[in-house]
Design an enzyme around this catalytic site. Structure first.
Site, PDB file in Angstrom:
ATOM      1  N   PHE A  80       0.869  -1.179   0.000  1.00 37.99           N
ATOM      2  CA  PHE A  80       0.000   0.000   0.000  1.00 37.99           C
ATOM      3  C   PHE A  80       0.907   1.230   0.000  1.00 37.99           C
ATOM      4  CE2 PHE A  80      -2.368  -3.307   2.316  1.00 37.99           C
ATOM      5  CZ  PHE A  80      -3.496  -3.424   1.520  1.00 37.99           C
ATOM      6  N   GLU A 102       1.152  -1.255  -4.910  1.00 41.50           N
ATOM      7  CA  GLU A 102      -0.001  -0.366  -4.712  1.00 41.50           C
ATOM      8  C   GLU A 102      -1.027  -0.683  -5.792  1.00 41.50           C
ATOM      9  OE1 GLU A 102      -2.679   2.222  -3.833  1.00 41.50           O
ATOM     10  OE2 GLU A 102      -0.905   2.391  -2.576  1.00 41.50           O
ATOM     11  N   ASP A 147       0.459   0.505   5.012  1.00 43.01           N
ATOM     12  CA  ASP A 147      -0.372   1.695   5.167  1.00 43.01           C
ATOM     13  C   ASP A 147      -1.666   1.513   4.372  1.00 43.01           C
ATOM     14  OD1 ASP A 147      -1.350   4.200   5.732  1.00 43.01           O
ATOM     15  OD2 ASP A 147       0.023   5.267   4.404  1.00 43.01           O
ATOM     16  N   CYS A 173      -5.884   3.476  10.013  1.00 42.78           N
ATOM     17  CA  CYS A 173      -6.840   4.587  10.111  1.00 42.78           C
ATOM     18  C   CYS A 173      -8.120   4.164  10.813  1.00 42.78           C
ATOM     19  CB  CYS A 173      -7.177   5.100   8.716  1.00 42.78           C
ATOM     20  SG  CYS A 173      -5.775   5.778   7.840  1.00 42.78           S
TER      21      CYS A 173
END
Length: 199
Positions: A80, A102, A147, A173
Protein backbone atom coordinates in the site's frame (compact mmCIF):
# COMPACT_ATOMS: atom_id res chain seq x y z
CA UNK A 1 -9.90 7.29 20.21
CA UNK A 2 -12.03 10.19 19.00
CA UNK A 3 -10.11 12.91 17.21
CA UNK A 4 -7.18 10.71 16.25
CA UNK A 5 -6.46 10.51 12.55
CA UNK A 6 -4.59 7.21 12.76
CA UNK A 7 -1.58 5.61 14.32
CA UNK A 8 1.61 3.76 13.64
CA UNK A 9 2.34 0.39 15.14
CA UNK A 10 5.86 -1.06 15.21
CA UNK A 11 5.94 -4.80 15.55
CA UNK A 12 8.86 -7.20 15.74
CA UNK A 13 9.06 -10.95 15.49
CA UNK A 14 9.90 -12.56 18.81
CA UNK A 15 11.98 -15.70 18.49
CA UNK A 16 11.85 -16.49 22.19
CA UNK A 17 8.34 -15.56 23.24
CA UNK A 18 5.71 -15.63 20.54
CA UNK A 19 2.94 -15.10 23.11
CA UNK A 20 3.95 -11.60 24.24
CA UNK A 21 1.73 -9.00 22.59
CA UNK A 22 0.18 -5.83 23.99
CA UNK A 23 -3.32 -4.72 23.04
CA UNK A 24 -3.36 -2.81 19.76
CA UNK A 25 -5.92 -0.31 21.09
CA UNK A 26 -3.36 1.56 23.23
CA UNK A 27 -2.45 4.97 21.82
CA UNK A 28 0.16 7.48 22.97
CA UNK A 29 0.61 11.03 21.86
CA UNK A 30 3.51 11.38 19.47
CA UNK A 31 5.78 14.40 20.08
CA UNK A 32 6.67 16.42 16.97
CA UNK A 33 9.00 14.64 14.58
CA UNK A 34 11.83 16.53 12.94
CA UNK A 35 11.88 16.85 9.17
CA UNK A 36 14.83 15.58 7.14
CA UNK A 37 17.40 17.98 5.76
CA UNK A 38 16.92 19.22 2.22
CA UNK A 39 13.87 19.40 0.01
CA UNK A 40 12.02 16.16 0.65
CA UNK A 41 9.06 17.07 -1.54
CA UNK A 42 7.79 14.34 -3.80
CA UNK A 43 5.51 14.15 -6.79
CA UNK A 44 1.87 13.54 -5.85
CA UNK A 45 -0.77 11.89 -7.95
CA UNK A 46 -3.89 14.03 -8.21
CA UNK A 47 -6.04 10.90 -8.36
CA UNK A 48 -4.68 9.58 -5.07
CA UNK A 49 -7.44 11.26 -3.08
CA UNK A 50 -7.58 8.73 -0.22
CA UNK A 51 -4.23 9.94 1.13
CA UNK A 52 -3.94 13.52 2.30
CA UNK A 53 -0.58 15.21 1.86
CA UNK A 54 -0.29 16.74 5.34
CA UNK A 55 -1.00 13.44 7.08
CA UNK A 56 1.40 11.58 4.83
CA UNK A 57 4.29 13.95 5.54
CA UNK A 58 3.64 13.46 9.26
CA UNK A 59 3.50 9.69 8.83
CA UNK A 60 6.76 9.70 6.87
CA UNK A 61 8.48 11.70 9.62
CA UNK A 62 7.23 9.23 12.22
CA UNK A 63 8.25 6.23 10.13
CA UNK A 64 11.77 7.68 9.86
CA UNK A 65 11.96 8.15 13.61
CA UNK A 66 10.51 4.69 14.25
CA UNK A 67 12.74 2.56 12.05
CA UNK A 68 14.30 -0.48 13.75
CA UNK A 69 16.83 0.45 16.37
CA UNK A 70 18.67 -2.83 15.99
CA UNK A 71 20.33 -1.49 12.85
CA UNK A 72 19.44 0.22 9.61
CA UNK A 73 17.15 -1.78 7.34
CA UNK A 74 18.84 -2.97 4.15
CA UNK A 75 15.60 -3.89 2.41
CA UNK A 76 12.18 -2.28 2.89
CA UNK A 77 8.95 -3.83 1.60
CA UNK A 78 6.24 -1.16 1.25
CA UNK A 79 2.75 -2.55 0.69
CA UNK A 80 0.00 0.00 0.00
CA UNK A 81 2.96 2.23 -0.89
CA UNK A 82 1.01 5.11 -2.43
CA UNK A 83 3.55 7.51 -3.92
CA UNK A 84 6.38 6.14 -1.77
CA UNK A 85 5.97 8.86 0.83
CA UNK A 86 6.81 6.54 3.74
CA UNK A 87 9.48 4.23 2.37
CA UNK A 88 11.45 6.63 0.18
CA UNK A 89 12.34 9.19 2.89
CA UNK A 90 13.28 6.27 5.16
CA UNK A 91 15.44 4.81 2.38
CA UNK A 92 17.16 8.17 1.90
CA UNK A 93 17.93 8.27 5.64
CA UNK A 94 19.17 4.67 5.86
CA UNK A 95 20.45 3.73 2.40
CA UNK A 96 17.91 0.91 2.13
CA UNK A 97 16.52 -0.61 -1.04
CA UNK A 98 12.73 -0.37 -1.46
CA UNK A 99 10.29 -2.72 -3.13
CA UNK A 100 6.66 -1.64 -3.05
CA UNK A 101 3.19 -2.39 -4.34
CA UNK A 102 0.00 -0.37 -4.71
CA UNK A 103 -3.38 -0.83 -6.41
CA UNK A 104 -3.44 2.64 -7.99
CA UNK A 105 -1.41 2.69 -11.24
CA UNK A 106 -0.91 6.47 -11.16
CA UNK A 107 0.50 6.20 -7.62
CA UNK A 108 2.93 3.50 -8.77
CA UNK A 109 4.14 5.80 -11.55
CA UNK A 110 4.53 8.67 -9.07
CA UNK A 111 6.43 6.44 -6.61
CA UNK A 112 8.80 5.37 -9.39
CA UNK A 113 9.39 9.00 -10.36
CA UNK A 114 9.96 9.96 -6.71
CA UNK A 115 12.51 7.17 -6.24
CA UNK A 116 14.40 8.39 -9.30
CA UNK A 117 14.30 11.99 -8.05
CA UNK A 118 15.64 10.93 -4.64
CA UNK A 119 18.24 8.53 -6.14
CA UNK A 120 16.82 5.57 -4.20
CA UNK A 121 17.17 2.02 -5.48
CA UNK A 122 13.50 1.05 -5.65
CA UNK A 123 10.92 -0.80 -7.67
CA UNK A 124 7.15 -0.43 -7.41
CA UNK A 125 4.47 -2.66 -8.90
CA UNK A 126 0.74 -2.42 -9.41
CA UNK A 127 -1.04 -5.12 -7.40
CA UNK A 128 -4.41 -5.67 -5.76
CA UNK A 129 -3.27 -6.31 -2.20
CA UNK A 130 -6.80 -7.27 -1.13
CA UNK A 131 -6.64 -10.37 -3.35
CA UNK A 132 -3.99 -12.95 -4.19
CA UNK A 133 -0.77 -11.35 -5.41
CA UNK A 134 2.82 -12.48 -5.94
CA UNK A 135 4.43 -12.21 -2.48
CA UNK A 136 7.82 -13.54 -3.63
CA UNK A 137 9.54 -10.14 -4.11
CA UNK A 138 8.56 -9.03 -0.58
CA UNK A 139 9.71 -12.09 1.38
CA UNK A 140 12.29 -11.61 4.14
CA UNK A 141 12.44 -7.81 4.22
CA UNK A 142 14.20 -6.15 7.15
CA UNK A 143 11.21 -3.83 7.46
CA UNK A 144 7.65 -4.14 6.17
CA UNK A 145 5.61 -0.93 5.91
CA UNK A 146 1.84 -1.34 5.78
CA UNK A 147 -0.37 1.70 5.17
CA UNK A 148 -3.71 0.26 4.05
CA UNK A 149 -6.99 2.14 3.66
CA UNK A 150 -9.61 1.88 6.41
CA UNK A 151 -10.50 -1.73 5.63
CA UNK A 152 -7.03 -2.75 6.77
CA UNK A 153 -4.55 -5.38 5.61
CA UNK A 154 -6.28 -8.62 6.62
CA UNK A 155 -5.07 -10.67 3.65
CA UNK A 156 -1.45 -9.61 4.08
CA UNK A 157 -1.46 -10.08 7.85
CA UNK A 158 -3.04 -13.52 7.52
CA UNK A 159 -0.16 -14.67 5.30
CA UNK A 160 2.62 -12.88 7.17
CA UNK A 161 4.25 -16.26 7.87
CA UNK A 162 5.06 -16.36 4.15
CA UNK A 163 6.53 -12.84 4.12
CA UNK A 164 8.47 -13.13 7.42
CA UNK A 165 9.73 -9.54 7.73
CA UNK A 166 12.02 -8.84 10.67
CA UNK A 167 9.96 -5.82 11.73
CA UNK A 168 6.69 -4.18 10.70
CA UNK A 169 5.47 -0.60 10.86
CA UNK A 170 1.71 -0.61 10.32
CA UNK A 171 -0.41 2.50 9.97
CA UNK A 172 -4.07 2.05 10.76
CA UNK A 173 -6.84 4.59 10.11
CA UNK A 174 -9.50 2.35 11.65
CA UNK A 175 -9.08 1.02 15.20
CA UNK A 176 -11.22 -2.10 14.60
CA UNK A 177 -9.31 -3.08 11.46
CA UNK A 178 -6.01 -2.31 13.19
CA UNK A 179 -6.91 -4.46 16.19
CA UNK A 180 -7.97 -7.33 13.90
CA UNK A 181 -4.74 -7.10 11.87
CA UNK A 182 -2.68 -6.87 15.05
CA UNK A 183 -4.32 -10.04 16.35
CA UNK A 184 -3.42 -11.84 13.12
CA UNK A 185 0.20 -10.75 13.49
CA UNK A 186 0.18 -11.96 17.09
CA UNK A 187 -1.05 -15.35 15.97
CA UNK A 188 1.95 -15.55 13.62
CA UNK A 189 4.48 -14.81 16.36
CA UNK A 190 4.83 -11.03 16.22
CA UNK A 191 4.60 -8.80 19.28
CA UNK A 192 3.70 -5.17 19.66
CA UNK A 193 6.68 -2.94 20.45
CA UNK A 194 5.27 0.60 20.20
CA UNK A 195 2.08 2.50 19.38
CA UNK A 196 1.93 6.16 18.38
CA UNK A 197 -1.09 8.35 17.77
CA UNK A 198 -1.22 10.61 14.71
CA UNK A 199 -3.60 13.47 14.12
Amino acid sequence: GPGLGGGTVRISRSQRDNRAFAAGQAAYQRPGCSRPEGDGRMQADSGDVHRRAHRQERRADCARSGHPRTGKPGRIADLFCGIGNLSLPLAVATGAEVIGAELNAASVRAATANAKKLAVKASFAEANLFEDFDVEPYIGADLLLLDPPRRGAKRICSQISRLLPRQIIMISCDSAAGARDGQLLKEHGYRLKAVRALD
